[in-house]
Each structure stands twice: as C-alpha cells, then as structure tokens.
Design a protein around this motif. Structure first.
Motif, mmCIF file in Angstrom:
data_model
loop_
_atom_site.group_PDB
_atom_site.id
_atom_site.type_symbol
_atom_site.label_atom_id
_atom_site.label_comp_id
_atom_site.label_asym_id
_atom_site.label_seq_id
_atom_site.Cartn_x
_atom_site.Cartn_y
_atom_site.Cartn_z
ATOM 1 N N ASP A 143 0.825 -1.207 0.000
ATOM 2 C CA ASP A 143 0.000 0.000 0.000
ATOM 3 C C ASP A 143 0.857 1.254 0.000
ATOM 4 O OD1 ASP A 143 -2.772 -1.135 0.210
ATOM 5 O OD2 ASP A 143 -1.803 -2.130 1.895
ATOM 6 N N ASP A 144 2.076 1.153 0.523
ATOM 7 C CA ASP A 144 3.014 2.270 0.488
ATOM 8 C C ASP A 144 4.422 1.697 0.489
ATOM 9 O OD1 ASP A 144 3.960 4.850 0.382
ATOM 10 O OD2 ASP A 144 3.450 5.353 2.452
ATOM 11 N N ALA A 145 5.363 2.460 -0.026
ATOM 12 C CA ALA A 145 6.767 2.045 -0.069
ATOM 13 C C ALA A 145 7.625 3.290 0.019
ATOM 14 C CB ALA A 145 7.066 1.293 -1.367
ATOM 15 N N ASN A 146 8.701 3.193 0.789
ATOM 16 C CA ASN A 146 9.612 4.305 0.939
ATOM 17 C C ASN A 146 11.012 3.746 1.064
ATOM 18 O OD1 ASN A 146 11.055 6.583 1.524
ATOM 19 N ND2 ASN A 146 9.832 7.179 3.297
ATOM 20 N N HIS A 167 11.105 1.208 4.134
ATOM 21 C CA HIS A 167 10.039 0.345 4.635
ATOM 22 C C HIS A 167 8.949 0.184 3.581
ATOM 23 C CE1 HIS A 167 8.597 4.402 5.643
ATOM 24 N NE2 HIS A 167 7.398 3.905 5.372
ATOM 25 N N LEU A 168 8.158 -0.836 3.772
ATOM 26 C CA LEU A 168 6.954 -1.090 3.003
ATOM 27 C C LEU A 168 5.794 -1.003 3.976
ATOM 28 C CD1 LEU A 168 8.210 -4.280 1.113
ATOM 29 C CD2 LEU A 168 8.291 -1.918 0.299
ATOM 30 N N VAL A 169 4.601 -0.719 3.479
ATOM 31 C CA VAL A 169 3.423 -0.673 4.343
ATOM 32 C C VAL A 169 2.333 -1.514 3.701
ATOM 33 C CG1 VAL A 169 1.659 0.779 5.405
ATOM 34 C CG2 VAL A 169 3.993 1.658 5.137
ATOM 35 N N PHE A 170 1.836 -2.474 4.458
ATOM 36 C CA PHE A 170 0.706 -3.289 4.034
ATOM 37 C C PHE A 170 -0.463 -2.945 4.932
ATOM 38 C CE2 PHE A 170 4.455 -5.519 2.667
ATOM 39 C CZ PHE A 170 4.132 -5.932 1.387
ATOM 40 N N ALA A 191 -1.619 -1.803 10.514
ATOM 41 C CA ALA A 191 -0.771 -1.858 9.329
ATOM 42 C C ALA A 191 0.514 -2.621 9.655
ATOM 43 C CB ALA A 191 -0.443 -0.457 8.839
ATOM 44 N N GLN A 192 0.977 -3.407 8.696
ATOM 45 C CA GLN A 192 2.261 -4.077 8.844
ATOM 46 C C GLN A 192 3.293 -3.240 8.092
ATOM 47 O OE1 GLN A 192 1.454 -8.055 7.435
ATOM 48 N NE2 GLN A 192 0.904 -8.720 9.488
ATOM 49 N N PHE A 203 16.790 -7.180 -1.871
ATOM 50 C CA PHE A 203 16.677 -6.503 -0.583
ATOM 51 C C PHE A 203 16.379 -7.532 0.497
ATOM 52 C CE2 PHE A 203 12.432 -6.492 -2.439
ATOM 53 C CZ PHE A 203 11.632 -6.930 -1.399
ATOM 54 N N ARG A 204 16.704 -7.146 1.721
ATOM 55 C CA ARG A 204 16.336 -7.930 2.897
ATOM 56 C C ARG A 204 15.144 -7.245 3.526
ATOM 57 N NH1 ARG A 204 19.091 -11.780 4.648
ATOM 58 N NH2 ARG A 204 21.102 -12.283 3.756
ATOM 59 N N TRP A 205 14.248 -8.056 4.097
ATOM 60 C CA TRP A 205 13.134 -7.456 4.821
ATOM 61 C C TRP A 205 12.816 -8.271 6.045
ATOM 62 C CZ3 TRP A 205 7.558 -7.885 2.601
ATOM 63 C CH2 TRP A 205 7.314 -9.151 2.107
ATOM 64 N N VAL A 206 12.416 -7.561 7.078
ATOM 65 C CA VAL A 206 11.973 -8.183 8.319
ATOM 66 C C VAL A 206 10.451 -8.151 8.259
ATOM 67 C CG1 VAL A 206 11.962 -8.074 10.831
ATOM 68 C CG2 VAL A 206 14.007 -7.421 9.577
ATOM 69 N N TYR A 207 9.880 -9.336 8.057
ATOM 70 C CA TYR A 207 8.428 -9.417 7.923
ATOM 71 C C TYR A 207 7.896 -10.282 9.047
ATOM 72 C CZ TYR A 207 3.903 -9.612 5.758
ATOM 73 O OH TYR A 207 2.572 -9.472 5.532
ATOM 74 N N PRO A 208 6.842 -9.912 9.761
ATOM 75 C CA PRO A 208 5.956 -8.846 9.341
ATOM 76 C C PRO A 208 6.490 -7.442 9.590
ATOM 77 C CG PRO A 208 5.049 -9.909 11.292
ATOM 78 C CD PRO A 208 6.276 -10.672 10.884
ATOM 79 N N ASP A 209 7.128 -7.149 10.685
ATOM 80 C CA ASP A 209 7.709 -5.814 10.833
ATOM 81 C C ASP A 209 8.549 -5.755 12.101
ATOM 82 O OD1 ASP A 209 5.927 -5.214 13.063
ATOM 83 O OD2 ASP A 209 4.391 -4.769 11.593
ATOM 84 N N GLY A 210 9.174 -4.615 12.296
ATOM 85 C CA GLY A 210 9.957 -4.440 13.509
ATOM 86 C C GLY A 210 11.340 -3.918 13.247
#
Length: 154
Positions: free
Chosen positions: A35-38, A48-51, A59-60, A77-84
């Motif tokens: 839903d968003d990306a920065n 970050h990404l926003v779901f 929102a995650q 890219f590396r991502w920490v999902y769901p978030d943090g």
C-alpha cells in the motif's frame, strides 16, 4: 517439505529496463505490491513497506535494506516481515529479482530465502513460508499486468 526458498518465474510483456524501473521505484512498486513504499534503490539504503492503511495500528510495516541494484538485471533486498527491527543478515528474508530479456519482453525470476535462518519453530516456518508463497502468487500477476503500462524513462 523444504521451507527455505520460494522461487517464481513470470514472463512480462515489457523490456528489462521497464521492469527494473517498476520493481525499484517506490512510485511504481506501490501500484502492484504494498500500500506504500519508501526506500532509495541504492545498496545499503534502508526503508520500509506498508501493508494496510498507513494510519492504522494494524498496518504491517516491514523494514527493508537494499542489498544489490544492478540495472537492468538485478535488484535484491532484505526485509523483516511482518515488521519491527532493521533488516540484516540473520533476522531477515532475502528477496531477489533477476531479469532476463526474452524477445521483446522479460523473464523475471523471483527468489526469497532465509526462512531457515529465522529460527522459527517448524510449524511457524511452514505457516510463514505458505503466507509468503500466497503473497507472491497474488502480487506477481499484478506486476505482470502493471509493467506493460509503464514506459521506461529515457
């Protein structure tokens, strides 16, 4: 069942240059994935990404760290999902998009690895792996549909 690597191949009716733009420019990424990306598409940069609704506490917001940017053939890219926390080796999943020309289009090879490195219990790893498989199976067709509508920047 091996829950270490997700791999998907899709053919896209757009040039590698256009597909590269669509997977590395947050303005385009928002059109087919979160839903968003920065983020800045540069190795070592973070974002970050926003779901979900960015203003909602539900929102995650997974953090991402860009690993490699090699136009027009590779983005990871590396991502920490769901978030943090910040996404670093050992606590994150590694997503890699490899682009290869085919005729007038592109073959995109997506891989996501690192599930075993997370230290999850087997049932959690299986659930997360399944969720990510379902996610890519949902979002990659949106990328396939969106990319041909974009003209590569001159």
């Amino acid at each position: 069942m091996n829950h270490e690597t997700i791999e998907r191949y899709v053919e896209i009716d757009a040039t590698p240059e256009t597909v590269f733009e669509v997977i590395t420019d947050p303005e385009h990424v928002r059109q087919w994935w979160p839903d968003d990306a920065n983020f800045e598409p540069a190795p070592g940069s973070t974002g970050h990404l926003v779901f979900g609704d960015p203003s909602s506490p539900d929102a995650q917001v997974p953090q991402i760290t860009i690993v490699a940017v090699e136009a027009p053939r590779l983005f990871s890219f590396r991502w920490v999902y769901p978030d943090g926390e910040a996404a670093i080796p050992g606590n994150s999943l590694l997503v890699t998009f490899e682009l290869s020309p085919r005729g007038s289009g592109t073959v995109l090879h997506l891989s996501e690895t690192g599930f075993a490195d997370k230290g999850w219990e087997p049932e959690v790893a299986e659930a997360e792996y399944g969720d990510h498989c379902a996610g890519w199976d949902h979002f990659l067709p949106q990328l396939v549909d969106y990319a041909p509508t974009v003209g590569a920047r001159a």
